[in-house]
Design a protein around this motif. Structure first.
Motif, PDB file in Angstrom:
ATOM      1  N   ALA A  50       0.819  -1.216   0.000  1.00 12.00           N
ATOM      2  CA  ALA A  50       0.000   0.000   0.000  1.00 12.00           C
ATOM      3  C   ALA A  50       0.850   1.262   0.000  1.00 12.00           C
ATOM      4  CB  ALA A  50      -0.928  -0.003   1.211  1.00 12.00           C
ATOM      5  N   ILE A 141      -6.254  -6.839  -5.188  1.00 11.78           N
ATOM      6  CA  ILE A 141      -5.600  -5.583  -4.817  1.00 11.78           C
ATOM      7  C   ILE A 141      -5.571  -5.552  -3.295  1.00 11.78           C
ATOM      8  CG2 ILE A 141      -5.695  -3.064  -4.912  1.00 11.78           C
ATOM      9  CD1 ILE A 141      -7.316  -3.333  -7.484  1.00 11.78           C
ATOM     10  N   CYS A 143      -5.926  -5.063   0.513  1.00 10.91           N
ATOM     11  CA  CYS A 143      -6.973  -4.296   1.186  1.00 10.91           C
ATOM     12  C   CYS A 143      -6.496  -2.899   1.564  1.00 10.91           C
ATOM     13  CB  CYS A 143      -7.446  -5.054   2.425  1.00 10.91           C
ATOM     14  SG  CYS A 143      -8.737  -4.203   3.365  1.00 10.91           S
ATOM     15  N   ARG A 145      -4.127  -1.134   0.332  1.00 12.76           N
ATOM     16  CA  ARG A 145      -3.919  -0.316  -0.870  1.00 12.76           C
ATOM     17  C   ARG A 145      -5.242   0.269  -1.359  1.00 12.76           C
ATOM     18  NH1 ARG A 145      -1.096  -2.421  -6.503  1.00 12.76           N
ATOM     19  NH2 ARG A 145      -1.591  -0.601  -7.754  1.00 12.76           N
ATOM     20  N   GLN A 146      -6.305  -0.544  -1.312  1.00  8.87           N
ATOM     21  CA  GLN A 146      -7.639  -0.038  -1.665  1.00  8.87           C
ATOM     22  C   GLN A 146      -8.034   1.117  -0.745  1.00  8.87           C
ATOM     23  OE1 GLN A 146     -10.741  -3.104  -2.186  1.00  8.87           O
ATOM     24  NE2 GLN A 146      -9.105  -4.641  -2.157  1.00  8.87           N
ATOM     25  N   GLU A 149      -6.206   4.368  -1.489  1.00 13.67           N
ATOM     26  CA  GLU A 149      -6.818   5.023  -2.642  1.00 13.67           C
ATOM     27  C   GLU A 149      -8.097   5.755  -2.224  1.00 13.67           C
ATOM     28  OE1 GLU A 149      -7.286   1.882  -5.472  1.00 13.67           O
ATOM     29  OE2 GLU A 149      -5.142   1.802  -5.953  1.00 13.67           O
ATOM     30  N   ALA A 150      -8.883   5.155  -1.321  1.00 14.30           N
ATOM     31  CA  ALA A 150     -10.087   5.815  -0.810  1.00 14.30           C
ATOM     32  C   ALA A 150      -9.716   7.047   0.015  1.00 14.30           C
ATOM     33  CB  ALA A 150     -10.906   4.833   0.030  1.00 14.30           C
ATOM     34  N   ARG A 191     -19.024   2.356  -2.279  1.00 11.33           N
ATOM     35  CA  ARG A 191     -18.093   1.653  -1.383  1.00 11.33           C
ATOM     36  C   ARG A 191     -17.651   2.561  -0.233  1.00 11.33           C
ATOM     37  NH1 ARG A 191     -17.086  -2.964  -4.166  1.00 11.33           N
ATOM     38  NH2 ARG A 191     -15.746  -3.765  -2.540  1.00 11.33           N
ATOM     39  N   TYR A 258     -14.248  -2.881   1.243  1.00 11.97           N
ATOM     40  CA  TYR A 258     -13.149  -3.363   0.408  1.00 11.97           C
ATOM     41  C   TYR A 258     -13.585  -4.565  -0.426  1.00 11.97           C
ATOM     42  CZ  TYR A 258     -12.921  -7.094   3.822  1.00 11.97           C
ATOM     43  OH  TYR A 258     -13.249  -8.159   4.620  1.00 11.97           O
ATOM     44  N   GLU A 259     -12.796  -4.872  -1.436  1.00  8.39           N
ATOM     45  CA  GLU A 259     -13.001  -6.073  -2.235  1.00  8.39           C
ATOM     46  C   GLU A 259     -12.012  -7.135  -1.788  1.00  8.39           C
ATOM     47  OE1 GLU A 259     -12.597  -4.867  -6.288  1.00  8.39           O
ATOM     48  OE2 GLU A 259     -14.667  -4.200  -6.427  1.00  8.39           O
TER      49      GLU A 259
END
Length: 298
Positions: A50, A141, A143, A145-146, A149-150, A191, A258-259
């Motif tokens: 991340a 990706i 978690c 790191r997601q 980005e958010a 999200r 998250y995805e």
């Protein structure tokens, strides 16, 4: 405002791991292996992916093996080099090269909020990530790191920093085992969840949503002021949730769905399931392990 980056990640790792006794009597829970890596290494690798370059691990008594794990091992490396085991040598060396890792002690188990507060001087006046080693998130990706980005997205929208809480949808009665978000989805990004309040382990009928908080956070440095002034809860512990609720008075807080798939590796059942799933995905072990499972008598 200068855009803030997430450079530091805090790992609360001072717990006693009583759910895994007797294994954790002399071995830190965070050092239990999921296939071929200790739990905490999965989290450190996620933080590094991340963009975090500094890892802060909050330890306690009997946790020195974590420090040894992330340190270099000249004797082991010399032995592997002498035997021309270059692949294993690279594996051993790579662990100590993951990031700059520092340690601070939590003198007593006084809650997650207290553990985060122990990192105040090392974090300084900048936003930071918090990852709980028990929660292993398997995601294409990573978690965190997601979530970074958010965090960047909300900075761009609001012109200021906002804390981000990792969240997943929990169906039915299981929501009573989690902190739960009273939140509203962002119309432009469902999200992202604008948080109004949080309820710790609500009865299913009282839960304001199905959005549970998991062990991933991005927090602004103001959280330290909140943690220094909140009242200890049950058992004299400082709860991170209480600190974040206090934070809502001063700045925006978002949940982030998250995805990926989370494994609760702090629970024996969750640890076993994660072990099977990660073993099946392992390139070397997976095919033969799958065949063994198929032939296993049930």
């Amino acid at each position: 405002m200068t855009r803030q980056k997430i450079r530091k990640a805090v790992f609360p790792a001072a717990g006693m791991g009583t759910r895994f006794l007797p294994a954790t009597k002399a071995t830190p829970k965070e050092m239990l292996c999921l296939v071929d890596k200790p739990l905490i290494q999965y989290g450190v690798e996620e933080a590094v992916a991340a963009g975090c370059t500094e890892i802060i691990i909050v330890t306690g008594r009997g946790k020195s093996t974590m420090e040894d794990h992330f340190d270099s091992s000249p004797e082991l490396e010399a032995s592997l080099a002498a035997k021309n085991k270059t692949a294993l040598l690279e594996v051993a060396r790579s662990v100590s090269k993951l990031a700059k890792i520092t340690y601070t002690r939590q003198p007593a188990p006084l809650g997650l909020g207290h553990a985060v507060l122990m990192a105040k001087e090392l974090v300084g006046d900048e936003p930071f990530a918090v990852l709980l080693p028990d929660d292993i998130v398997d995601a294409a990706i990573p978690c965190m790191r997601q979530m970074v980005e958010a965090f960047n997205e909300t900075q761009a929208i609001n012109g200021e920093m906002s804390s981000i809480l990792g969240s997943e949808v929990v169906e039915g009665a299981a929501i009573q085992n989690y902190g739960c978000l009273d939140c509203t989805p962002d119309p432009k990004n469902p999200r992202l969840l604008a948080v109004k309040n949080m309820v710790e382990k609500p009865k299913p009928e009282d839960a304001p949503s199905q959005n549970a908080i998991i062990g991933r956070y991005i927090l602004t440095p103001r959280i330290f002021d909140m943690l220094e002034h909140i009242t200890p809860g049950a058992g004299g512990e400082l709860q991170l949730t209480d600190g974040i609720k206090a934070l809502l008075q001063y700045e925006k807080v978002y949940g982030f769905v998250y995805e990926g798939k989370r494994h609760d590796a702090g629970d024996k059942q969750g640890f076993l399931r994660a072990t099977v799933e990660f073993a099946l995905k392992n390139k070397e072990l997976g095919p033969s392990f799958r065949e063994w499972l198929k032939a296993f008598p049930i």
